[in-house]
Design an enzyme around this catalytic site. Sequence first.
Site, PDB file in Angstrom:
ATOM      1  N   ARG A  45      15.323  -2.773 -37.204  1.00  0.00           N
ATOM      2  CA  ARG A  45      15.763  -1.397 -37.408  1.00  0.00           C
ATOM      3  C   ARG A  45      16.463  -0.889 -36.152  1.00  0.00           C
ATOM      4  O   ARG A  45      16.188  -1.343 -35.039  1.00  0.00           O
ATOM      5  CB  ARG A  45      14.575  -0.502 -37.757  1.00  0.00           C
ATOM      6  CG  ARG A  45      13.519  -0.443 -36.681  1.00  0.00           C
ATOM      7  CD  ARG A  45      12.352   0.428 -37.095  1.00  0.00           C
ATOM      8  NE  ARG A  45      11.308   0.407 -36.084  1.00  0.00           N
ATOM      9  CZ  ARG A  45      11.334   1.143 -34.969  1.00  0.00           C
ATOM     10  NH1 ARG A  45      12.350   1.960 -34.728  1.00  0.00           N
ATOM     11  NH2 ARG A  45      10.355   1.072 -34.092  1.00  0.00           N
ATOM     12  N   LYS A  69      18.229   2.661 -44.371  1.00  0.00           N
ATOM     13  CA  LYS A  69      18.169   3.929 -45.110  1.00  0.00           C
ATOM     14  C   LYS A  69      19.557   4.433 -45.473  1.00  0.00           C
ATOM     15  O   LYS A  69      19.696   5.503 -46.066  1.00  0.00           O
ATOM     16  CB  LYS A  69      17.421   4.972 -44.292  1.00  0.00           C
ATOM     17  CG  LYS A  69      15.950   4.620 -44.080  1.00  0.00           C
ATOM     18  CD  LYS A  69      15.209   5.698 -43.309  1.00  0.00           C
ATOM     19  CE  LYS A  69      13.740   5.317 -43.138  1.00  0.00           C
ATOM     20  NZ  LYS A  69      12.977   6.364 -42.384  1.00  0.00           N
ATOM     21  N   ARG A  98      12.290  -0.182 -53.181  1.00  0.00           N
ATOM     22  CA  ARG A  98      12.779   1.177 -52.936  1.00  0.00           C
ATOM     23  C   ARG A  98      14.009   1.175 -52.032  1.00  0.00           C
ATOM     24  O   ARG A  98      14.862   2.057 -52.130  1.00  0.00           O
ATOM     25  CB  ARG A  98      11.667   2.036 -52.325  1.00  0.00           C
ATOM     26  CG  ARG A  98      10.538   2.343 -53.303  1.00  0.00           C
ATOM     27  CD  ARG A  98       9.627   3.433 -52.782  1.00  0.00           C
ATOM     28  NE  ARG A  98       8.856   3.032 -51.613  1.00  0.00           N
ATOM     29  CZ  ARG A  98       7.691   2.394 -51.673  1.00  0.00           C
ATOM     30  NH1 ARG A  98       7.164   2.066 -52.851  1.00  0.00           N
ATOM     31  NH2 ARG A  98       7.040   2.082 -50.574  1.00  0.00           N
ATOM     32  N   HIS A 133      -5.779  -5.660 -41.868  1.00  0.00           N
ATOM     33  CA  HIS A 133      -5.407  -6.659 -40.874  1.00  0.00           C
ATOM     34  C   HIS A 133      -6.227  -7.920 -41.106  1.00  0.00           C
ATOM     35  O   HIS A 133      -7.122  -7.957 -41.966  1.00  0.00           O
ATOM     36  CB  HIS A 133      -5.597  -6.119 -39.453  1.00  0.00           C
ATOM     37  CG  HIS A 133      -4.485  -5.234 -38.998  1.00  0.00           C
ATOM     38  ND1 HIS A 133      -3.185  -5.684 -38.852  1.00  0.00           N
ATOM     39  CD2 HIS A 133      -4.466  -3.909 -38.672  1.00  0.00           C
ATOM     40  CE1 HIS A 133      -2.418  -4.689 -38.444  1.00  0.00           C
ATOM     41  NE2 HIS A 133      -3.168  -3.600 -38.326  1.00  0.00           N
ATOM     42  N   ASP A 163      -4.129 -14.364 -40.301  1.00  0.00           N
ATOM     43  CA  ASP A 163      -2.691 -14.156 -40.108  1.00  0.00           C
ATOM     44  C   ASP A 163      -1.898 -15.456 -40.134  1.00  0.00           C
ATOM     45  O   ASP A 163      -0.859 -15.547 -40.795  1.00  0.00           O
ATOM     46  CB  ASP A 163      -2.443 -13.456 -38.770  1.00  0.00           C
ATOM     47  CG  ASP A 163      -2.681 -11.957 -38.842  1.00  0.00           C
ATOM     48  OD1 ASP A 163      -2.860 -11.436 -39.956  1.00  0.00           O
ATOM     49  OD2 ASP A 163      -2.691 -11.305 -37.779  1.00  0.00           O
TER      50      ASP A 163
END
Length: 390
Positions: A45, A69, A98, A133, A163
């Site tokens: 981002r 976005k 989305r 987590h 993980d």
Amino acid sequence: MKQNTSQKAGPLSGLKVIELAGIGPGPFAAMSLSDMGAEVIRIDRIGAAPVHPDDFLVRGRRTITVNLKTPEGVAAVLRLIEGADGLIEGFRPGVMERLGLGPDVCLKRAPHLVYGRMTGWGQDGPYAQAAGHDLNYIALTGALWATGEADRPPTFAMNLLGDYGGGAMPLVVGMLAGLVQAKRTGRGDVIDAAICDGTNMLMTYIQSRRAMGLWLDERAANYLDGGTPWYGVYECADGKWISIAPIEQKFWDRLVMEIGCKADDFGDRADRGTWQATRRKLTDIFRAYPQAYWDARLAGTDACYAPVLSPAEARAHPHMAARDSFFDAPADQPRPAPRFDGQTVDEPDAPRAPDADTLAVLADAGFSRAEVKALLQAGAIHADTTKESF
């Protein structure tokens, strides 16, 4: 580490994977694919935190920053996806949809795409939208409950089991299987890699033993959970620790011989009633000498022994050094695994700033200077334009 280039050596050379920046298992899976030769483009981002030069999980990628976005940013990513073989994302279920980058949209644009989804709980189920987590995911599978000493709370091996063992590794396997299928059929697939699913799969052996009536639902009461005195960790005279694991009788016999004892000193191993006395005797024996003493006597034998080392000590151990298990610079960085005969393991590319390769990646994907300028003006991307005027 050497500077990043798009041309990579390795068994996955020629494959291109898009990685939507995330944390933990997703980046580890992308790192693994990159280590094996895939070109991985990490999309971050705008405004993402700077990358630490020793953040090994993000090694080996070219990087680009995109504002997802904006419709222009989404369109740019879809265009990159058209030329990719795979994609990895680690958002909560529904987020990619989305954004307009869900599997249906991406596979319509690129039917060959292998779309890897990394979550903790999976794409559906009562917990799917809940935060969590590693510790939570392994708790749900029984793996946490079954791990640790009988008279203490359950324990865990950092975040390695969930993980990375239950999350990243199944994602890598799923991506590789999907890529093989895509090459064979031309059709991609969607990989739902959930940490709870992967950890549950890792419990297959334990659940099998339970089904056969050979596993007690008690912590530290079984052969492989510390219940037996010959599968455990013992303190030495200097406060350091050693591990022993001579499960098979012949290996147990070797250990008994090496520590200066006879089999009769410990009784019948099949009799659980002897286990505590054996544990106490071994505790006293190992505590009588420092770790280095036991290392000199037991290392490299069939006693199933290894010293318990810190991460720093592991780096310097002769076996790890002989295996050339670490790169020397810029820090003690683990080498890629597994290894391939006939394939050289290059020093990984250095981690890159989030927007270090924006212009180059877009140019390679066929974006014109006018198109890049329009993306910059729309705030859809960020790039260092000091080298080029737009």
